[in-house]
Design a protein around this motif. Structure first.
Motif, PDB file in Angstrom:
ATOM      1  N   VAL A  35      -8.055 -10.455   1.102  1.00 50.36           N
ATOM      2  CA  VAL A  35      -7.070 -10.004   2.089  1.00 50.36           C
ATOM      3  C   VAL A  35      -6.565  -8.617   1.713  1.00 50.36           C
ATOM      4  O   VAL A  35      -6.463  -7.716   2.559  1.00 50.36           O
ATOM      5  N   ARG A  36      -6.258  -8.430   0.431  1.00 55.02           N
ATOM      6  CA  ARG A  36      -5.794  -7.126  -0.057  1.00 55.02           C
ATOM      7  C   ARG A  36      -6.806  -6.033   0.247  1.00 55.02           C
ATOM      8  O   ARG A  36      -6.458  -4.956   0.774  1.00 55.02           O
ATOM      9  N   ASP A  37      -8.075  -6.292  -0.037  1.00 54.21           N
ATOM     10  CA  ASP A  37      -9.126  -5.290   0.189  1.00 54.21           C
ATOM     11  C   ASP A  37      -9.305  -5.017   1.680  1.00 54.21           C
ATOM     12  O   ASP A  37      -9.557  -3.871   2.082  1.00 54.21           O
ATOM     13  N   TYR A  38      -9.189  -6.061   2.497  1.00 53.92           N
ATOM     14  CA  TYR A  38      -9.334  -5.893   3.948  1.00 53.92           C
ATOM     15  C   TYR A  38      -8.223  -5.011   4.510  1.00 53.92           C
ATOM     16  O   TYR A  38      -8.469  -4.116   5.328  1.00 53.92           O
ATOM     17  N   ILE A  39      -7.001  -5.244   4.050  1.00 53.26           N
ATOM     18  CA  ILE A  39      -5.860  -4.447   4.511  1.00 53.26           C
ATOM     19  C   ILE A  39      -6.048  -2.987   4.120  1.00 53.26           C
ATOM     20  O   ILE A  39      -5.835  -2.066   4.923  1.00 53.26           O
ATOM     21  N   ALA A  40      -6.451  -2.745   2.866  1.00 56.30           N
ATOM     22  CA  ALA A  40      -6.650  -1.374   2.396  1.00 56.30           C
ATOM     23  C   ALA A  40      -7.777  -0.685   3.154  1.00 56.30           C
ATOM     24  O   ALA A  40      -7.705   0.515   3.444  1.00 56.30           O
ATOM     25  N   LYS A  41      -8.815  -1.440   3.498  1.00 60.93           N
ATOM     26  CA  LYS A  41      -9.977  -0.860   4.190  1.00 60.93           C
ATOM     27  C   LYS A  41      -9.663  -0.512   5.643  1.00 60.93           C
ATOM     28  O   LYS A  41     -10.131   0.506   6.167  1.00 60.93           O
ATOM     29  N   THR A  42      -8.885  -1.355   6.302  1.00 57.12           N
ATOM     30  CA  THR A  42      -8.620  -1.157   7.734  1.00 57.12           C
ATOM     31  C   THR A  42      -7.389  -0.305   8.008  1.00 57.12           C
ATOM     32  O   THR A  42      -7.187   0.143   9.138  1.00 57.12           O
ATOM     33  N   TYR A  43      -6.568  -0.062   6.989  1.00 54.10           N
ATOM     34  CA  TYR A  43      -5.334   0.698   7.195  1.00 54.10           C
ATOM     35  C   TYR A  43      -5.616   2.130   7.623  1.00 54.10           C
ATOM     36  O   TYR A  43      -6.519   2.788   7.108  1.00 54.10           O
ATOM     37  N   ARG A  44      -4.823   2.604   8.590  1.00 56.83           N
ATOM     38  CA  ARG A  44      -4.863   3.996   9.017  1.00 56.83           C
ATOM     39  C   ARG A  44      -3.437   4.535   9.017  1.00 56.83           C
ATOM     40  O   ARG A  44      -2.500   3.793   9.342  1.00 56.83           O
ATOM     41  N   PRO A  45      -3.235   5.797   8.660  1.00 54.95           N
ATOM     42  CA  PRO A  45      -1.871   6.338   8.560  1.00 54.95           C
ATOM     43  C   PRO A  45      -1.054   6.182   9.833  1.00 54.95           C
ATOM     44  O   PRO A  45       0.169   6.020   9.763  1.00 54.95           O
ATOM     45  N   LEU A  92       0.851  -1.187   0.000  1.00 49.34           N
ATOM     46  CA  LEU A  92       0.000   0.000   0.000  1.00 49.34           C
ATOM     47  C   LEU A  92       0.885   1.235   0.000  1.00 49.34           C
ATOM     48  O   LEU A  92       1.875   1.299   0.732  1.00 49.34           O
ATOM     49  N   LYS A  93       0.513   2.209  -0.815  1.00 48.12           N
ATOM     50  CA  LYS A  93       1.160   3.524  -0.804  1.00 48.12           C
ATOM     51  C   LYS A  93       0.089   4.544  -0.442  1.00 48.12           C
ATOM     52  O   LYS A  93      -0.900   4.685  -1.151  1.00 48.12           O
ATOM     53  N   LYS A  94       0.283   5.165   0.712  1.00 45.30           N
ATOM     54  CA  LYS A  94      -0.706   6.117   1.237  1.00 45.30           C
ATOM     55  C   LYS A  94      -2.078   5.476   1.332  1.00 45.30           C
ATOM     56  O   LYS A  94      -3.107   6.107   1.068  1.00 45.30           O
ATOM     57  N   GLY A  95      -2.096   4.208   1.719  1.00 44.35           N
ATOM     58  CA  GLY A  95      -3.348   3.493   1.929  1.00 44.35           C
ATOM     59  C   GLY A  95      -3.972   2.893   0.693  1.00 44.35           C
ATOM     60  O   GLY A  95      -5.029   2.255   0.773  1.00 44.35           O
ATOM     61  N   VAL A  96      -3.343   3.072  -0.475  1.00 48.51           N
ATOM     62  CA  VAL A  96      -3.891   2.560  -1.736  1.00 48.51           C
ATOM     63  C   VAL A  96      -3.008   1.434  -2.257  1.00 48.51           C
ATOM     64  O   VAL A  96      -1.779   1.559  -2.281  1.00 48.51           O
TER      65      VAL A  96
END
Length: 390
Positions: free
Chosen positions: A174-184, A116-120
């Motif tokens: 898994v990829r979508d879950y990580i992107a959804k739950t990630y916080r800076p 992920l780069k900046k959450g994306v």
């Protein structure tokens, strides 16, 4: 470029197995951090041995300057053969991140690493290469602060298969879950715990396979300076406060007497509060130019307790979420665990009679023992720690 590489992992053992068939090595050296995730064939003791050998061999050889080709060749020629399946190997993922901002990735039969780069989500371009008959996917790329990388064993993408999910937790899920739950502000440890907690839920607390998640977050270095206790020699007060204030980064003062010294030397008022967010933890205070001022041994000791809970292998994501409370100990623990990458302790050796057993020597005073124990835990987490005594 100067970077801090925050790396952490969590694992689930297959149900009814005492040993995990996955093994992670995190090796910090002068110019880079090497992270190796190995997944041994099968589960239990055999898988644990295969994974341990693989991760140790790769980690040691790469640290000593060997190439991936040499490491793979050594693994192929070293690992014993499984009698039941007639094959001898362990899948693996290798990520080496240099403090210069360059990175190298090598993967063999493990699920693809997620970036992920900046959450994306941003995919990593890989090249296919054969080494001793093994298909290795390689990539070389640049990293920057805020990048998050997640490596996993196949137990993660198999979570819930045949029970809560027909086809398991697919890589895309898994990829979508990580992107959804990630916080800076999320640390690597938080992400790995969150991902493994989700796997455990999907397995209904009875994992059908070993599951391991490794999170690597690229961060800009943040120094945290903590002054705790007054110097033995009062004439050193001004010098110590001067040394403390000239440091870059966050500044925290622990102790009533210490706060008074800082207030006097800086000619800044102490603004006390009466807000008890936790009845067992004294309230904090404010001093202009200081990020946080707390009571001494009681608050520091409670913060150490929180750090221990979070560091424990049995800790959960809830232990980290509890650090968002507003009391001084929770705030201090959160800064040390999640915000700071290096810590500089300024420790005064003047003894408070209330904290000292007269039968113990000076170096066993409660304050010094708390600082030493905190420093050891922070070092185990890969943080740089420096302690000065006055």
């Amino acid at each position: 470029m100067s970077l801090y590489i925050d790396a952490s992992y969590e694992s689930l053992n297959k149900f009814n197995e005492e040993l995990c068939g996955d093994k992670v090595e995190i090796i910090r050296n002068r110019d880079s951090v090497i992270v190796v995730l190995a997944d041994g064939l099968g589960s239990g003791v055999k898988a644990n041995i295969l994974a341990t050998l693989t991760s140790k061999i790769i980690g040691t050889m790469l640290t000593e300057g060997a190439s991936v080709d040499e490491a793979v060749e050594t693994i192929v020629n070293t690992l014993p053969v499984c009698r039941e399946r007639g094959i001898a190997y362990s899948t693996f993922s290798i990520l080496q991140v240099f403090y210069s901002g360059k990175a190298y990735l090598a993967e063999f039969d493990n699920p693809s690493m997620i970036r992920l780069k900046k959450g994306v989500f941003v995919d990593v371009e890989r090249e296919n290469r054969a080494i001793n008959g093994k298909r290795i996917l390689e990539s070389r790329f640049s990293v920057s602060p805020g990048d998050l990388f997640v490596m996993m064993s196949d137990g993660v993408i198999h979570a819930g298969i045949g029970s809560t999910l027909n086809m398991g937790w697919q890589w895309e899920n898994v990829r979508d879950y990580i992107a959804k739950t990630y916080r800076p502000d999320m640390s690597a440890r938080n992400m790995s715990k969150l991902l493994i907690s989700a796997c455990d839920n999907l397995y209904s607390r009875m994992p059908g396979d070993d599951a391991t998640a490794v999170a690597i977050k690229i961060r800009e270095p943040v120094q945290v300076n903590i002054m705790i206790g007054p110097p033995v020699d009062r004439s050193m007060d001004g010098y110590v406060v001067g040394r403390f204030m000239e440091q870059k980064g966050k500044k925290i003062v622990c102790g009533g007497t210490t706060s008074q010294i800082v207030s006097r030397e800086l000619n800044k008022e102490i603004i006390t509060t009466i807000n008890y967010f936790n009845p067992s933890i004294p309230p904090t205070a404010e001093i202009e130019g200081i990020d946080m001022a707390t009571e001494g041994v009681l608050t520091f000791g409670k913060a150490l307790e929180f750090v221990k809970n979070c560091f424990s292998s049995e800790s959960t994501i809830n232990d980290f979420l509890s650090l968002n409370k507003q009391d001084g100990a929770s705030r201090l623990a959160k800064i040390l665990l999640e915000e700071g990458t290096s810590m500089h302790f300024f420790v005064g050796r003047a003894i408070n009679p209330a904290h000292q057993n007269p039968e113990l020597p000076l170096n066993l005073s409660l304050k010094l023992k708390l600082v030493e124990e905190m420093a050891e835990y922070l070092k185990k987490m890969g943080k740089h720690v420096e302690v000065e005594y006055y």
